[in-house]
Design an enzyme around this catalytic site. Structure first.
Site, PDB file in Angstrom:
ATOM      1  N   ARG A 223       0.845  -1.180   0.000  1.00  0.00           N
ATOM      2  CA  ARG A 223       0.000   0.000   0.000  1.00  0.00           C
ATOM      3  C   ARG A 223       0.889   1.241   0.000  1.00  0.00           C
ATOM      4  NH1 ARG A 223      -3.594  -2.439  -1.734  1.00  0.00           N
ATOM      5  NH2 ARG A 223      -5.694  -2.729  -0.913  1.00  0.00           N
ATOM      6  N   HIS A 278      -0.376  -0.523 -10.021  1.00  0.00           N
ATOM      7  CA  HIS A 278      -1.161  -1.345  -9.076  1.00  0.00           C
ATOM      8  C   HIS A 278      -1.663  -2.620  -9.768  1.00  0.00           C
ATOM      9  CE1 HIS A 278      -3.771  -1.171  -5.188  1.00  0.00           C
ATOM     10  NE2 HIS A 278      -3.558  -2.434  -5.562  1.00  0.00           N
TER      11      HIS A 278
HETATM   12  C1  GLV Z   1      -5.555  -5.060  -4.006  1.00  0.00           C
HETATM   13  O1  GLV Z   1      -4.853  -4.127  -3.855  1.00  0.00           O
HETATM   14  C2  GLV Z   1      -6.233  -5.771  -2.939  1.00  0.00           C
HETATM   15  O2  GLV Z   1      -6.256  -5.264  -1.815  1.00  0.00           O
HETATM   16  O3  GLV Z   1      -6.753  -6.864  -3.198  1.00  0.00           O
END
Ligand code: GLV
Length: 314
Positions: A223, A278
Site C-alpha cells: 500500500r 497497481h
Molecule cells: C488489491 O490491492 C487488494 O487489496 O486486493
C-alpha cells in the site's frame, strides 16, 4: 437473499452468483434504486459512500480485495455489520512472481544494465552469492507468507516481520519494534506487504529508510501509505544524475498514496524508480468468486468465521 455487487465487470460476478444461488436476487450497483434497496449483502471493491448509506438491512459486507483500507475509510460504512475480505483468492502466486522479479532485478543488476545500455556501455556487474542478499518481507499475512517462502525457496535468506510473533518454515521471523530494527539493518532488498492501518501508515519514513544498508533497494506492492514518498525520494538521491545513487539504490513501486500516480509526481521521472500501475496481484475472478460463494453460504448458515476487525484494519 439479495446481493448488490459493485466492482469493474460486476456483471460477470453477478452471473456466477446467480448460478450458485438460483433463488437469490443479484444486482449490480448500477441497477435502479428500487432493485438495489434492502440488500442482505454487499459484495464490493471500494464502494462509493452513497451505496453504503442507502443500505439499511445489510447482514454482511464482502470486500472484493485483500486490502480493506478503502472500505474502512468510507464515511458511509455502517457500524456493526460484519465485514469479510478476500484472503488470498489466488493473488499470492502472482504477487510472489512480481516480488521475485523485483528482487532479481536488483540482485542481478538489471537496473544498472538498463542504465549502461542507454550509454552503450558493456560492463558485466559482479554477482554476489544469494546468501549475501537477505530480503526483508514486512507483513506475513496470507500473501506475505507465500511471498516470503517463495523467496526462501529461490535461495535468498528471508527476514520476515509481523506485528505479532509468527513461525514460518524457512523464514527468519521477527516481530515488534526491535524485530523491525533487526530486519531493516540487514535487508538488501525490502518488500512491503503490510495492510494500510493507522499503525502502518507512514511506517517507512526518513529514519527507518536510513536504517537499511547502504545501497539497499525497496519493493512496495502493498500500500502506498506505508511509505513517506518524500523521504523515499530523498533516500534515492539526485534524480538529475542518472549514475549517482543516494542511500537507496532503487525502488520498484506498484502502489502510491494517490492512484493513479499523478503525472506531476517526481517518482515517474526518477531514474532509479520503476513504476507499475497497481497490477502486482490482480484478483483472479474464479478464486475470488468461490470465496464469495463460500462466505454467502457461511453467512446464511450463521457459521462463525474470521471477520475484519475495524480496529486493527485487517
Ligand atoms: C488489491 O490491492 C487488494 O487489496 O486486493
Amino acid at each position: 437473499m439479495k446481493v448488490v455487487v459493485h466492482i469493474d465487470n460486476a456483471s460477470r460476478w453477478c452471473a456466477a452468483l446467480d448460478n450458485a444461488f438460483p433463488a437469490a436476487t443479484v444486482v449490480t450497483s448500477s441497477a435502479s434504486a428500487g432493485e438495489r434497496q434492502d440488500a442482505d449483502y454487499l459484495a464490493a471493491w471500494a464502494p462509493p459512500t452513497w451505496l453504503l448509506t442507502e443500505q439499511t438491512q445489510l447482514k454482511g459486507i464482502i470486500n472484493l480485495g485483500a486490502g480493506v483500507d478503502a472500505l474502512l475509510a468510507s464515511p458511509g460504512l455502517p457500524e456493526g455489520v460484519p465485514i469479510v475480505k478476500l484472503r488470498d483468492a489466488g493473488m499470492a502466486g502472482p504477487m510472489a512472481d512480481y516480488v521475485l522479479y523485483g528482487v532479481l532485478h536488483f540482485y542481478r543488476s538489471f537496473d544498472r544494465y538498463a542504465r549502461q545500455q542507454r550509454q552503450a556501455r558493456w560492463v558485466p556487474q559482479p554477482v554476489t552469492g544469494k546468501a549475501d542478499w537477505p530480503v526483508g518481507v514486512l507483513g506475513l499475512g496470507a500473501i506475505g507468507r507465500h511471498v516470503a517462502q517463495t523467496l526462501a525457496r529461490a535461495g535468498f535468506p528471508v527476514l520476515g516481520w509481523s506485528r505479532h510473533a509468527k513461525h514460518l518454515d524457512g523464514v527468519d521471523c521477527h516481530h515488534g519494534e526491535e524485530g523491525l530494527d533487526a530486519v531493516l539493518a540487514r535487508a538488501q532488498t525490502l518488500v512491503t506487504l503490510l495492510p494500510d492501518t493507522p499503525e502502518t501508515r507512514g511506517l517507512l519514513g526518513a529514519t527507518r529508510l536510513a536504517q537499511l544498508p547502504e545501497g539497499a533497494s525497496l519493493i512496495n506492492p502493498g500500500r502506498g501509505a506505508l511509505i513517506d514518498e518524500h523521504a523515499l525520494l530523498d533516500a534515492l538521491g539526485d534524480a538529475q544524475d542518472d549514475a549517482a545513487s543516494g542511500h537507496l539504490r532503487g525502488a520498484l513501486l506498484d502502489v502510491f498514496n494517490e492512484e493513479p500516480l499523478p503525472a506531476k509526481s517526481p517518482l515517474w521521472r526518477h531514474p532509479r524508480v520503476l513504476i507499475t500501475p497497481h497490477m502486482s496481484a490482480p484478483t483472479p475472478l474464479d478464486g475470488a468468486i468461490d470465496q464469495v460463494i463460500g462466505y454467502l453460504h457461511a453467512f446464511e448458515a450463521s457459521e462463525t468465521f474470521t471477520t475484519v476487525d475495524p480496529a486493527t484494519g485487517y
